[in-house]
Write an enzyme that holds these catalytic residues in place. Structure first.
Site, PDB file in Angstrom:
ATOM      1  CD  GLU A  60      44.743  14.736  64.427  1.00 48.11           C
ATOM      2  OE1 GLU A  60      44.891  15.657  63.600  1.00 48.11           O
ATOM      3  OE2 GLU A  60      45.687  13.991  64.803  1.00 48.11           O
ATOM      4  CG  HIS A 129      43.971  15.910  53.107  1.00 50.68           C
ATOM      5  ND1 HIS A 129      45.049  15.084  53.282  1.00 50.68           N
ATOM      6  CD2 HIS A 129      44.280  17.080  53.712  1.00 50.68           C
ATOM      7  CE1 HIS A 129      46.001  15.739  53.947  1.00 50.68           C
ATOM      8  NE2 HIS A 129      45.551  16.948  54.220  1.00 50.68           N
TER       9      HIS A 129
END
Length: 324
Positions: A60, A129
């Protein structure tokens, strides 16, 4: 009018942006051949090529850092963070580079970048998540933070965000991806940072964004059966906030409940409560009440129904507000 899911609306909005500007480039983990974990980018790499819809490494910080360079060179990168909890390795890039580059260069270097983040719970996922990191980014000067709650806004807001010369954190309520709604592809969209009154009422204002808009609409419908009139506002923009629309509603109802999935402590509801108290003090009949997640890490999937605000918790806050 076309009826489609929010996921399909986002795909259509991205497709239209890619068609309109050859400088628009998508990047992210598995967004190309797979079409993304939620299939939001399905078919785009096939139609626009691997140079414009890029399957990135699982990194990321590298994804966002590369996008900074692309934006500085005139491109309009749209990067996907696969899940909300994966954004933290890129947090330094976002707050130290993305948010500050335009200011640091005294306006000479714009940063036209969109960072798409599926956020929130409700899908029974594992750790990392199902988070709601919006307050981190709303607190960071130089970033705009928005969240769609329905297919029409998803379609238009993603295009508006891409067209901006400022960096945008684009929050997508992942548990609403499969909910359908009407999309008018020929309409004139509302301004990106303008809130919307999605249900008019006279007794209590419910302020929400993203996944909680539907929850508040359900609460308002249930309250109506008991003779209560609740107004629901979809904030749409987390930063900047459209306080003009909020204040007008507060002046009508005199009572406010803020609702979001993120923990109540230092969440957006706290900022809203402070601003409403400052700007609408003489209109208030009760203190601004907040409904949100608990001050704990997001729980395992089998406990998330206890963690997430639901219709009952919203209506309980409404009852408390009306008791003043």
């Amino acid at each position: 009018m076309t009826k489609m899911t929010m996921g399909k609306a986002l795909n259509a909005g991205l497709r239209r942006a890619l068609e309109a500007d050859p400088k628009v480039v998508l990047a992210g983990e598995d967004i190309g051949k797979l079409g993304g974990v939620f299939r939001i980018t399905e078919g785009l790499q096939k139609d626009f090529g691997e140079d414009r819809v890029i399957d990135s490494p699982l990194a990321e910080s590298g994804i966002v850092g590369t996008a900074v360079g692309m934006a500085m060179r005139g491109y309009r990168p749209v990067v996907e963070i696969q899940f909300d909890g994966f954004v933290y390795p890129a947090y330094n890039q976002i707050v130290a580079q993305v948010a500050k580059m335009h200011h640091r260069s005294r306006g000479l270097v714009p940063m036209p970048m969109v960072i798409r983040i599926p956020f929130g719970g409700g899908i029974g996922a594992v750790e990392h998540h199902s988070e709601s990191p919006e307050a981190y980014f709303a607190h960071t000067a130089g970033l705009k933070v928005v969240s769609c709650s329905n297919p029409s806004d998803a379609y238009w807001m993603i295009q508006q965000a891409i067209a901006l010369d400022d960096p945008v954190i684009f929050l997508e309520p992942k548990r609403r991806y499969h909910e359908k709604g009407e999309v008018d592809e020929a309409a004139t969209p509302a301004p990106l940072h303008q809130a919307r009154v999605v249900r008019e009422g006279s007794e209590v204002t419910l302020l929400a964004y993203g996944p909680m808009v539907k929850t508040c609409l359900d609460a308002a419908e249930a309250a109506a059966e008991e003779g209560r009139s609740l107004e629901v506002i979809d904030l749409r923009s987390v930063s900047p906030l459209d306080m003009q629309t909020v204040a007008a509603s507060v002046q009508r109802t005199g009572r406010v409940v803020t609702v979001h999935e993120a923990p109540v402590n230092l969440g957006l509801g706290a900022e809203l409560a402070a601003r409403i108290t400052e700007q609408c003090f003489y209109s208030l009949e009760a203190p601004v009440l907040r409904v949100g997640g608990f001050d704990t890490p997001y729980p395992p999937a089998r406990l998330e129904d206890h963690y997430l605000p639901d219709l009952d918790r919203v209506l309980d806050a409404v009852d408390r507000s009306l008791s003043y």
